[in-house]
Design a protein around this motif. Structure first.
Motif, PDB file in Angstrom:
ATOM      1  N   CYS A   7      -6.675  14.947  -7.533  1.00  0.00           N
ATOM      2  CA  CYS A   7      -5.644  14.635  -6.528  1.00  0.00           C
ATOM      3  C   CYS A   7      -4.346  15.377  -6.848  1.00  0.00           C
ATOM      4  O   CYS A   7      -3.675  15.884  -5.948  1.00  0.00           O
ATOM      5  N   TYR A   8      -4.010  15.448  -8.130  1.00  0.00           N
ATOM      6  CA  TYR A   8      -2.808  16.183  -8.534  1.00  0.00           C
ATOM      7  C   TYR A   8      -2.928  17.655  -8.135  1.00  0.00           C
ATOM      8  O   TYR A   8      -2.003  18.227  -7.556  1.00  0.00           O
ATOM      9  N   LEU A  13       0.839  -1.194   0.000  1.00  0.00           N
ATOM     10  CA  LEU A  13       0.000   0.000   0.000  1.00  0.00           C
ATOM     11  C   LEU A  13       0.876   1.245   0.000  1.00  0.00           C
ATOM     12  O   LEU A  13       1.920   1.283   0.637  1.00  0.00           O
ATOM     13  N   ARG A  14       0.403   2.263  -0.713  1.00  0.00           N
ATOM     14  CA  ARG A  14       1.080   3.556  -0.751  1.00  0.00           C
ATOM     15  C   ARG A  14       0.031   4.640  -0.543  1.00  0.00           C
ATOM     16  O   ARG A  14      -1.132   4.469  -0.863  1.00  0.00           O
ATOM     17  N   MET A  15       0.469   5.795  -0.029  1.00  0.00           N
ATOM     18  CA  MET A  15      -0.443   6.906   0.228  1.00  0.00           C
ATOM     19  C   MET A  15      -0.396   7.907  -0.921  1.00  0.00           C
ATOM     20  O   MET A  15       0.684   8.294  -1.380  1.00  0.00           O
ATOM     21  N   CYS A  16      -1.557   8.336  -1.367  1.00  0.00           N
ATOM     22  CA  CYS A  16      -1.666   9.380  -2.387  1.00  0.00           C
ATOM     23  C   CYS A  16      -1.352  10.724  -1.733  1.00  0.00           C
ATOM     24  O   CYS A  16      -1.887  11.037  -0.665  1.00  0.00           O
ATOM     25  N   ALA A  17      -0.513  11.519  -2.385  1.00  0.00           N
ATOM     26  CA  ALA A  17      -0.146  12.836  -1.850  1.00  0.00           C
ATOM     27  C   ALA A  17      -1.303  13.819  -1.906  1.00  0.00           C
ATOM     28  O   ALA A  17      -1.327  14.791  -1.168  1.00  0.00           O
ATOM     29  N   ALA A  73       2.419  19.418  -1.333  1.00  0.00           N
ATOM     30  CA  ALA A  73       2.800  18.078  -0.875  1.00  0.00           C
ATOM     31  C   ALA A  73       3.861  17.468  -1.770  1.00  0.00           C
ATOM     32  O   ALA A  73       4.757  16.764  -1.297  1.00  0.00           O
ATOM     33  N   ILE A  74       3.786  17.734  -3.069  1.00  0.00           N
ATOM     34  CA  ILE A  74       4.775  17.180  -4.004  1.00  0.00           C
ATOM     35  C   ILE A  74       6.152  17.724  -3.659  1.00  0.00           C
ATOM     36  O   ILE A  74       7.131  16.966  -3.579  1.00  0.00           O
ATOM     37  N   GLU A  75       6.242  19.022  -3.422  1.00  0.00           N
ATOM     38  CA  GLU A  75       7.527  19.636  -3.083  1.00  0.00           C
ATOM     39  C   GLU A  75       8.078  19.100  -1.764  1.00  0.00           C
ATOM     40  O   GLU A  75       9.267  18.812  -1.641  1.00  0.00           O
ATOM     41  N   ARG A  76       7.202  18.952  -0.765  1.00  0.00           N
ATOM     42  CA  ARG A  76       7.648  18.446   0.538  1.00  0.00           C
ATOM     43  C   ARG A  76       8.135  17.004   0.429  1.00  0.00           C
ATOM     44  O   ARG A  76       9.183  16.655   0.976  1.00  0.00           O
ATOM     45  N   MET A  77       7.368  16.166  -0.250  1.00  0.00           N
ATOM     46  CA  MET A  77       7.723  14.750  -0.317  1.00  0.00           C
ATOM     47  C   MET A  77       8.982  14.499  -1.149  1.00  0.00           C
ATOM     48  O   MET A  77       9.742  13.595  -0.851  1.00  0.00           O
TER      49      MET A  77
END
Length: 86
Positions: free
Chosen positions: A52-53, A5-9, A61-65
């Motif tokens: 979601c994008y 399982l993975r989490m969606c940002a 969230a994309i930048e943080r992750m």
């Protein structure tokens, strides 16, 4: 054996890895959409959904992750790649 399982940002939901798309910061600093989830580098996952994008982009969230600052042109390229995968 169960799929990891993975989490969606964007929506922060947990899904099987194969249901999501992976965005990767490659070792040379390039951001790519990794549909096969095999590219090397720091990655994060997002649903195959434009909403979601947009949510992940708005919340940064994309930048943080990925631990990187993203300019508007790169966001546009990522969005274009995402639209091809939908």
């Amino acid at each position: 054996m169960a799929e990891p399982l993975r989490m969606c940002a964007g929506c922060r939901g947990h899904f099987e890895k194969k249901q999501l798309l992976r965005i990767v910061r490659t070792p040379d600093g390039e951001l790519i959409l990794d549909a096969r989830a095999k590219a090397s580098g720091r990655g994060m996952y997002i649903c195959r959904d434009q909403q979601c994008y947009e949510k992940a982009k708005k919340s940064k969230a994309i930048e943080r992750m990925l631990k990187v600052s993203i300019d508007p042109e790169t966001y546009d390229l990522l969005k274009a790649s995402l639209m091809k995968e939908l």
